[in-house]
Every structure is written in C-alpha cells, then in structure tokens.
Design a protein around this motif. Structure first.
Motif, PDB file in Angstrom:
ATOM      1  N   ARG A 125      20.946  17.728 -29.461  1.00  0.00           N
ATOM      2  CA  ARG A 125      21.768  17.334 -28.309  1.00  0.00           C
ATOM      3  C   ARG A 125      23.257  17.291 -28.675  1.00  0.00           C
ATOM      4  NH1 ARG A 125      19.064  12.692 -24.637  1.00  0.00           N
ATOM      5  NH2 ARG A 125      17.067  12.393 -25.667  1.00  0.00           N
ATOM      6  N   VAL A 126      23.567  16.632 -29.802  1.00  0.00           N
ATOM      7  CA  VAL A 126      24.964  16.490 -30.203  1.00  0.00           C
ATOM      8  C   VAL A 126      25.566  17.842 -30.556  1.00  0.00           C
ATOM      9  CG1 VAL A 126      26.553  15.423 -31.841  1.00  0.00           C
ATOM     10  CG2 VAL A 126      24.583  14.140 -31.043  1.00  0.00           C
ATOM     11  N   HIS A 127      24.834  18.654 -31.310  1.00  0.00           N
ATOM     12  CA  HIS A 127      25.377  19.928 -31.746  1.00  0.00           C
ATOM     13  C   HIS A 127      25.660  20.863 -30.578  1.00  0.00           C
ATOM     14  CE1 HIS A 127      24.191  19.826 -36.301  1.00  0.00           C
ATOM     15  NE2 HIS A 127      25.202  19.027 -35.991  1.00  0.00           N
ATOM     16  N   MET A 128      24.773  20.909 -29.602  1.00  0.00           N
ATOM     17  CA  MET A 128      25.026  21.788 -28.459  1.00  0.00           C
ATOM     18  C   MET A 128      26.188  21.262 -27.621  1.00  0.00           C
ATOM     19  SD  MET A 128      23.148  24.232 -29.127  1.00  0.00           S
ATOM     20  CE  MET A 128      23.692  25.192 -27.714  1.00  0.00           C
ATOM     21  N   ALA A 129      26.297  19.959 -27.495  1.00  0.00           N
ATOM     22  CA  ALA A 129      27.427  19.380 -26.754  1.00  0.00           C
ATOM     23  C   ALA A 129      28.742  19.676 -27.474  1.00  0.00           C
ATOM     24  CB  ALA A 129      27.232  17.878 -26.576  1.00  0.00           C
ATOM     25  N   GLU A 130      28.744  19.562 -28.807  1.00  0.00           N
ATOM     26  CA  GLU A 130      29.943  19.846 -29.586  1.00  0.00           C
ATOM     27  C   GLU A 130      30.313  21.329 -29.525  1.00  0.00           C
ATOM     28  OE1 GLU A 130      32.069  17.895 -31.365  1.00  0.00           O
ATOM     29  OE2 GLU A 130      31.071  16.108 -30.568  1.00  0.00           O
ATOM     30  N   LEU A 131      29.310  22.177 -29.330  1.00  0.00           N
ATOM     31  CA  LEU A 131      29.557  23.605 -29.192  1.00  0.00           C
ATOM     32  C   LEU A 131      30.158  23.937 -27.826  1.00  0.00           C
ATOM     33  CD1 LEU A 131      28.991  26.122 -31.025  1.00  0.00           C
ATOM     34  CD2 LEU A 131      26.900  26.469 -29.697  1.00  0.00           C
ATOM     35  N   GLY A 132      30.139  22.939 -26.929  1.00  0.00           N
ATOM     36  CA  GLY A 132      30.657  23.138 -25.582  1.00  0.00           C
ATOM     37  C   GLY A 132      29.606  23.513 -24.569  1.00  0.00           C
ATOM     38  N   HIS A 133      28.326  23.392 -24.973  1.00  0.00           N
ATOM     39  CA  HIS A 133      27.218  23.776 -24.090  1.00  0.00           C
ATOM     40  C   HIS A 133      26.140  22.691 -24.108  1.00  0.00           C
ATOM     41  CE1 HIS A 133      29.007  27.736 -23.639  1.00  0.00           C
ATOM     42  NE2 HIS A 133      29.169  27.757 -24.945  1.00  0.00           N
ATOM     43  N   PRO A 134      26.405  21.547 -23.476  1.00  0.00           N
ATOM     44  CA  PRO A 134      25.431  20.447 -23.494  1.00  0.00           C
ATOM     45  C   PRO A 134      24.114  20.841 -22.838  1.00  0.00           C
ATOM     46  CG  PRO A 134      27.131  20.050 -21.852  1.00  0.00           C
ATOM     47  CD  PRO A 134      27.581  21.232 -22.657  1.00  0.00           C
ATOM     48  N   ILE A 135      23.040  20.230 -23.308  1.00  0.00           N
ATOM     49  CA  ILE A 135      21.713  20.485 -22.742  1.00  0.00           C
ATOM     50  C   ILE A 135      21.624  19.839 -21.358  1.00  0.00           C
ATOM     51  CG2 ILE A 135      19.233  20.125 -23.059  1.00  0.00           C
ATOM     52  CD1 ILE A 135      19.752  20.076 -26.081  1.00  0.00           C
ATOM     53  N   LEU A 136      21.092  20.583 -20.409  1.00  0.00           N
ATOM     54  CA  LEU A 136      20.992  20.087 -19.043  1.00  0.00           C
ATOM     55  C   LEU A 136      20.146  18.818 -18.997  1.00  0.00           C
ATOM     56  CD1 LEU A 136      20.409  23.367 -16.959  1.00  0.00           C
ATOM     57  CD2 LEU A 136      22.556  22.346 -17.754  1.00  0.00           C
ATOM     58  N   GLY A 137      20.585  17.861 -18.206  1.00  0.00           N
ATOM     59  CA  GLY A 137      19.841  16.626 -18.022  1.00  0.00           C
ATOM     60  C   GLY A 137      19.985  15.626 -19.146  1.00  0.00           C
ATOM     61  N   CYS A 138      20.862  15.892 -20.121  1.00  0.00           N
ATOM     62  CA  CYS A 138      21.027  14.968 -21.252  1.00  0.00           C
ATOM     63  C   CYS A 138      21.826  13.742 -20.818  1.00  0.00           C
ATOM     64  CB  CYS A 138      21.726  15.659 -22.410  1.00  0.00           C
ATOM     65  SG  CYS A 138      21.944  14.588 -23.847  1.00  0.00           S
ATOM     66  N   GLU A 139      21.204  12.589 -20.928  1.00  0.00           N
ATOM     67  CA  GLU A 139      21.813  11.355 -20.444  1.00  0.00           C
ATOM     68  C   GLU A 139      22.859  10.793 -21.391  1.00  0.00           C
ATOM     69  OE1 GLU A 139      17.949   9.897 -22.476  1.00  0.00           O
ATOM     70  OE2 GLU A 139      18.825  11.760 -21.692  1.00  0.00           O
ATOM     71  N   PHE A 140      22.912  11.303 -22.619  1.00  0.00           N
ATOM     72  CA  PHE A 140      23.830  10.752 -23.611  1.00  0.00           C
ATOM     73  C   PHE A 140      25.071  11.602 -23.865  1.00  0.00           C
ATOM     74  CE2 PHE A 140      19.755   8.799 -25.248  1.00  0.00           C
ATOM     75  CZ  PHE A 140      20.080   7.511 -24.849  1.00  0.00           C
ATOM     76  N   TYR A 141      24.921  12.931 -23.885  1.00  0.00           N
ATOM     77  CA  TYR A 141      26.012  13.773 -24.372  1.00  0.00           C
ATOM     78  C   TYR A 141      26.500  14.825 -23.374  1.00  0.00           C
ATOM     79  CZ  TYR A 141      24.003  11.709 -28.557  1.00  0.00           C
ATOM     80  OH  TYR A 141      23.501  10.817 -29.466  1.00  0.00           O
ATOM     81  N   ALA A 142      25.829  14.981 -22.261  1.00  0.00           N
ATOM     82  CA  ALA A 142      26.245  15.977 -21.277  1.00  0.00           C
ATOM     83  C   ALA A 142      27.343  15.419 -20.374  1.00  0.00           C
ATOM     84  CB  ALA A 142      25.046  16.414 -20.434  1.00  0.00           C
ATOM     85  N   HIS A 143      28.225  16.301 -19.906  1.00  0.00           N
ATOM     86  CA  HIS A 143      29.196  15.878 -18.906  1.00  0.00           C
ATOM     87  C   HIS A 143      28.489  15.721 -17.561  1.00  0.00           C
ATOM     88  CE1 HIS A 143      29.168  20.079 -17.613  1.00  0.00           C
ATOM     89  NE2 HIS A 143      29.595  20.462 -18.825  1.00  0.00           N
ATOM     90  N   ASP A 144      29.185  15.186 -16.576  1.00  0.00           N
ATOM     91  CA  ASP A 144      28.549  14.796 -15.317  1.00  0.00           C
ATOM     92  C   ASP A 144      27.787  15.939 -14.650  1.00  0.00           C
ATOM     93  OD1 ASP A 144      29.487  12.257 -15.670  1.00  0.00           O
ATOM     94  OD2 ASP A 144      31.175  12.447 -14.270  1.00  0.00           O
ATOM     95  N   LYS A 145      28.382  17.129 -14.616  1.00  0.00           N
ATOM     96  CA  LYS A 145      27.722  18.246 -13.928  1.00  0.00           C
ATOM     97  C   LYS A 145      26.473  18.691 -14.666  1.00  0.00           C
ATOM     98  CE  LYS A 145      31.753  20.167 -11.549  1.00  0.00           C
ATOM     99  NZ  LYS A 145      32.617  21.379 -11.384  1.00  0.00           N
ATOM    100  N   ALA A 146      26.535  18.752 -15.991  1.00  0.00           N
ATOM    101  CA  ALA A 146      25.367  19.155 -16.767  1.00  0.00           C
ATOM    102  C   ALA A 146      24.270  18.106 -16.694  1.00  0.00           C
ATOM    103  CB  ALA A 146      25.768  19.408 -18.224  1.00  0.00           C
ATOM    104  N   ARG A 147      24.666  16.830 -16.667  1.00  0.00           N
ATOM    105  CA  ARG A 147      23.682  15.753 -16.570  1.00  0.00           C
ATOM    106  C   ARG A 147      22.974  15.781 -15.219  1.00  0.00           C
ATOM    107  NH1 ARG A 147      26.929  11.719 -16.998  1.00  0.00           N
ATOM    108  NH2 ARG A 147      26.975  11.777 -19.272  1.00  0.00           N
ATOM    109  N   ALA A 148      23.730  16.067 -14.182  1.00  0.00           N
ATOM    110  CA  ALA A 148      23.167  16.056 -12.827  1.00  0.00           C
ATOM    111  C   ALA A 148      22.401  17.332 -12.495  1.00  0.00           C
ATOM    112  CB  ALA A 148      24.286  15.854 -11.806  1.00  0.00           C
TER     113      ALA A 148
END
Length: 216
Positions: free
Chosen positions: A162-185
């Motif tokens: 989760r952290v590595h993909m978010a740091e790469l600029g591509h957060p995992i969809l639905g991630c409640e901890f590391y995704a930005h609002d649009k990716a989380r939603a």
C-alpha cells in the motif's frame, strides 16, 4: 466511540487440505487472526479452528486484503512453513488495481518503512530509521484512469504494498490509509488480492503452487 466492524458474510474458501496444512482464500473484510475485543468475533483462524483445533497461524493478510493463505495443522508443519516465510523462500504475488497507470511498465520500489506511531497502524517512509522494504511491480494492463499491476513483495513489512504504490504516485483503489480522496472513494473495498503462493510441502518437500483470481 468504539468502532465495531460489521461481521464478514463472505465464506472462507478451502483450496487444499491434507494432514499437514490447509490453503484457503480469505475474503476482504475478514481478520486473519482474532483481534482485540470487540472486533475478535470472527477470523480466518477462528473459522479453521472450528474444523481442526490444531490449526496454526503461519502468516497474515490485512483484514482489507483478500487472497491466499496457508495454515499449518501440527507443530512440525507450522515450524517448517514459518521458516520458509522467514527465510524468504516462499514466492508471493499480488494483483492490485491502482489510481492511474505507472509510466514504467515494471520496476522496483525500495523505500524503508517504519511504524507511524501517532497514527498507527499506518506506516511511513523513513530513510534513517526505517527497515528495508522492497517491492517489485509489473503493469498488467491500463484501464482508463486505473491500472492493474502485479506486485511481488521481496520483504514483508506491514502495509508495504500500500505504502509503496502510494509513494509511486499510484495508490491502491479503496485504500483507507494511503489513498487520496478520489482513489479511496473509487471502491468500497481495497483492490488488493494475494493471487499467488508457492512453497515447499513441509513434510514431502514437494513444490506447492496455488493461484487465485481477484474478485475485482
């Protein structure tokens, strides 16, 4: 106010069982092992204990992550399977759906991680105090604003993928901890699935390979 997770209605699917081990597919939303009250009512381990009281935990998946898990069914098999995980002899592969598409079709993410204690269970990158964490990724396909990637964790740090993909600029969809609002939603569940598990049978030494396709 204490948050109480709703019970997971999805089944725990058995793929293989013998006298030494059992391999299952854990659904998203189910704990791997019992948690602290009041969230300790259900878990993959608890469900398997109801079938075989000698079932022993070898490794874990986050509650939000679905996919393959192996459990030992006696002390000897548990010890040998645990050793294989500790010595990084087990091959693991995950499929994730991420926000955007990585520019490079494959690569390594090597960023050291440490627990973010004020915000635990979150982890954060720390180049001075963090423990080495390495993830290999490969783009499987792009899908408009989203991409599907194959992830291989060389190390096994908490929340590493989760952290590595978010740091790469591509957060995992639905991630409640590391995704930005649009990716989380973008999804009600985390789009991360443990899809490949390869290890040696603890008694025979035979190579055991299991695969599972993600439900997203």
């Amino acid at each position: 106010m204490t948050f109480i997770a709703p019970p997971c209605q999805e089944p725990l699917t058995e793929l293989y069982r013998d006298d030494e081990l059992v391999v299952v597919v854990k659904p998203a939303g189910l704990l791997s092992v019992p948690g602290r009250p009041p969230n300790d009512h259900d878990s993959a381990h608890a469900r398997l204990l109801a079938i075989e009281p000698e079932t022993r935990v070898v490794h874990r998946l986050d509650m939000s992550t679905s996919g393959l898990m192996v459990f030992g069914l006696n002390a000897a098999s548990h010890r040998e399977l645990s050793r294989q995980f500790q010595d990084r002899e087990v091959k693991k592969g995950y499929i994730a759906e991420v926000w955007g598409t990585p520019e490079q079709a494959s690569g390594d993410v090597c960023l050291p991680l440490i627990c973010d204690w004020p915000n635990r269970p979150k982890q954060r990158v720390d180049h001075e105090l963090g423990k080495k964490a390495l993830t290999r990724y490969r783009l499987m396909m792009g899908n408009g604003p989203h991409g599907r990637v194959w992830l291989e964790p060389v190390t096994g740090r908490s929340h590493q993928l989760r952290v590595h993909m978010a740091e790469l600029g591509h957060p995992i969809l639905g991630c409640e901890f590391y995704a930005h609002d649009k990716a989380r939603a973008a999804s009600e569940r985390l789009h991360l699935h443990a899809s490949l598990l390869i290890f040696k049978h603890p008694a025979t030494g035979e190579t055991m390979k299991f695969e599972s396709q993600p439900p997203f």
